[in-house]
Design a protein around this motif. Structure first.
Motif, PDB file in Angstrom:
ATOM      1  N   GLN A   1      39.349 -33.097  87.702  1.00  0.00           N
ATOM      2  CA  GLN A   1      39.055 -33.961  86.575  1.00  0.00           C
ATOM      3  C   GLN A   1      38.766 -33.121  85.340  1.00  0.00           C
ATOM      4  O   GLN A   1      38.305 -31.995  85.426  1.00  0.00           O
ATOM      5  CB  GLN A   1      37.827 -34.816  86.867  1.00  0.00           C
ATOM      6  N   PHE A   2      39.012 -33.730  84.202  1.00  0.00           N
ATOM      7  CA  PHE A   2      38.647 -33.095  82.948  1.00  0.00           C
ATOM      8  C   PHE A   2      37.157 -33.275  82.716  1.00  0.00           C
ATOM      9  O   PHE A   2      36.560 -34.264  83.135  1.00  0.00           O
ATOM     10  CB  PHE A   2      39.413 -33.722  81.777  1.00  0.00           C
ATOM     11  N   SER A   3      36.569 -32.330  82.014  1.00  0.00           N
ATOM     12  CA  SER A   3      35.174 -32.440  81.610  1.00  0.00           C
ATOM     13  C   SER A   3      35.114 -33.350  80.394  1.00  0.00           C
ATOM     14  O   SER A   3      35.727 -33.072  79.364  1.00  0.00           O
ATOM     15  CB  SER A   3      34.618 -31.059  81.257  1.00  0.00           C
ATOM     16  N   LEU A   4      34.393 -34.447  80.517  1.00  0.00           N
ATOM     17  CA  LEU A   4      34.300 -35.392  79.410  1.00  0.00           C
ATOM     18  C   LEU A   4      33.206 -34.956  78.454  1.00  0.00           C
ATOM     19  O   LEU A   4      32.106 -34.596  78.868  1.00  0.00           O
ATOM     20  CB  LEU A   4      34.033 -36.799  79.939  1.00  0.00           C
ATOM     21  N   GLU A   5      33.525 -35.005  77.173  1.00  0.00           N
ATOM     22  CA  GLU A   5      32.596 -34.595  76.141  1.00  0.00           C
ATOM     23  C   GLU A   5      32.391 -35.731  75.162  1.00  0.00           C
ATOM     24  O   GLU A   5      33.192 -36.652  75.085  1.00  0.00           O
ATOM     25  CB  GLU A   5      33.120 -33.359  75.413  1.00  0.00           C
ATOM     26  N   PHE A  14      28.312 -32.883  82.025  1.00  0.00           N
ATOM     27  CA  PHE A  14      27.591 -32.078  83.008  1.00  0.00           C
ATOM     28  C   PHE A  14      26.521 -31.237  82.329  1.00  0.00           C
ATOM     29  O   PHE A  14      25.373 -31.173  82.780  1.00  0.00           O
ATOM     30  CB  PHE A  14      28.552 -31.191  83.801  1.00  0.00           C
ATOM     31  N   THR A  15      26.887 -30.604  81.205  1.00  0.00           N
ATOM     32  CA  THR A  15      25.918 -29.781  80.484  1.00  0.00           C
ATOM     33  C   THR A  15      24.770 -30.642  79.964  1.00  0.00           C
ATOM     34  O   THR A  15      23.605 -30.248  80.044  1.00  0.00           O
ATOM     35  CB  THR A  15      26.590 -29.026  79.328  1.00  0.00           C
ATOM     36  N   LYS A  16      25.075 -31.828  79.461  1.00  0.00           N
ATOM     37  CA  LYS A  16      24.021 -32.733  78.976  1.00  0.00           C
ATOM     38  C   LYS A  16      23.071 -33.076  80.115  1.00  0.00           C
ATOM     39  O   LYS A  16      21.849 -33.028  79.946  1.00  0.00           O
ATOM     40  CB  LYS A  16      24.621 -33.999  78.383  1.00  0.00           C
ATOM     41  N   LYS A  40      27.904 -39.283  86.329  1.00  0.00           N
ATOM     42  CA  LYS A  40      28.599 -40.551  86.571  1.00  0.00           C
ATOM     43  C   LYS A  40      28.065 -41.634  85.648  1.00  0.00           C
ATOM     44  O   LYS A  40      28.823 -42.438  85.100  1.00  0.00           O
ATOM     45  CB  LYS A  40      28.440 -40.982  88.026  1.00  0.00           C
ATOM     46  N   MET A  41      26.735 -41.670  85.461  1.00  0.00           N
ATOM     47  CA  MET A  41      26.122 -42.667  84.578  1.00  0.00           C
ATOM     48  C   MET A  41      26.575 -42.468  83.136  1.00  0.00           C
ATOM     49  O   MET A  41      26.924 -43.428  82.449  1.00  0.00           O
ATOM     50  CB  MET A  41      24.594 -42.581  84.671  1.00  0.00           C
ATOM     51  N   LEU A  42      26.563 -41.225  82.671  1.00  0.00           N
ATOM     52  CA  LEU A  42      26.945 -40.924  81.287  1.00  0.00           C
ATOM     53  C   LEU A  42      28.392 -41.266  80.993  1.00  0.00           C
ATOM     54  O   LEU A  42      28.729 -41.651  79.871  1.00  0.00           O
ATOM     55  CB  LEU A  42      26.723 -39.438  80.990  1.00  0.00           C
ATOM     56  N   GLN A  47      33.862 -39.473  85.257  1.00  0.00           N
ATOM     57  CA  GLN A  47      33.741 -38.097  85.731  1.00  0.00           C
ATOM     58  C   GLN A  47      32.804 -38.124  86.928  1.00  0.00           C
ATOM     59  O   GLN A  47      31.682 -38.603  86.839  1.00  0.00           O
ATOM     60  CB  GLN A  47      33.186 -37.187  84.642  1.00  0.00           C
ATOM     61  N   THR A  48      33.301 -37.649  88.055  1.00  0.00           N
ATOM     62  CA  THR A  48      32.520 -37.698  89.295  1.00  0.00           C
ATOM     63  C   THR A  48      32.456 -36.302  89.906  1.00  0.00           C
ATOM     64  O   THR A  48      33.226 -35.973  90.809  1.00  0.00           O
ATOM     65  CB  THR A  48      33.145 -38.695  90.298  1.00  0.00           C
TER      66      THR A  48
END
Length: 66
Positions: A1-5, A14-16, A40-42, A47-48
């Motif tokens: 998966q792509f990292s969602l920003e 993930f960083t957040k 997942k919530m964000l 993104q899982t």
């Protein structure tokens, strides 16, 4: 998966979630939920992330409140 920003976060989900956890907000649902659940919530489930470790290594806290 792509990292969602997101521009409001200034980084990826993930960083957040990791930064929030380090700031003392790691138990997002007050049931021991980890960073993967927060991501997942964000992202509304888009993104899982999965995290794995050898079974011989027990869970451990990354940081403990002082």
């Amino acid at each position: 998966q792509f990292s969602l920003e997101h521009a409001d976060w200034g980084n990826g989900a993930f960083t957040k979630a990791l930064v929030e956890g380090l700031e003392g907000e790691a138990d997002y649902t007050e049931d021991g939920t980890n960073i993967a659940e927060r991501v997942k919530m964000l992202t509304g489930g888009e993104q899982t992330p999965t995290m794995s470790k050898p079974q011989t290594i027990p869970d451990f806290p990354l940081a403990v409140p002082g």
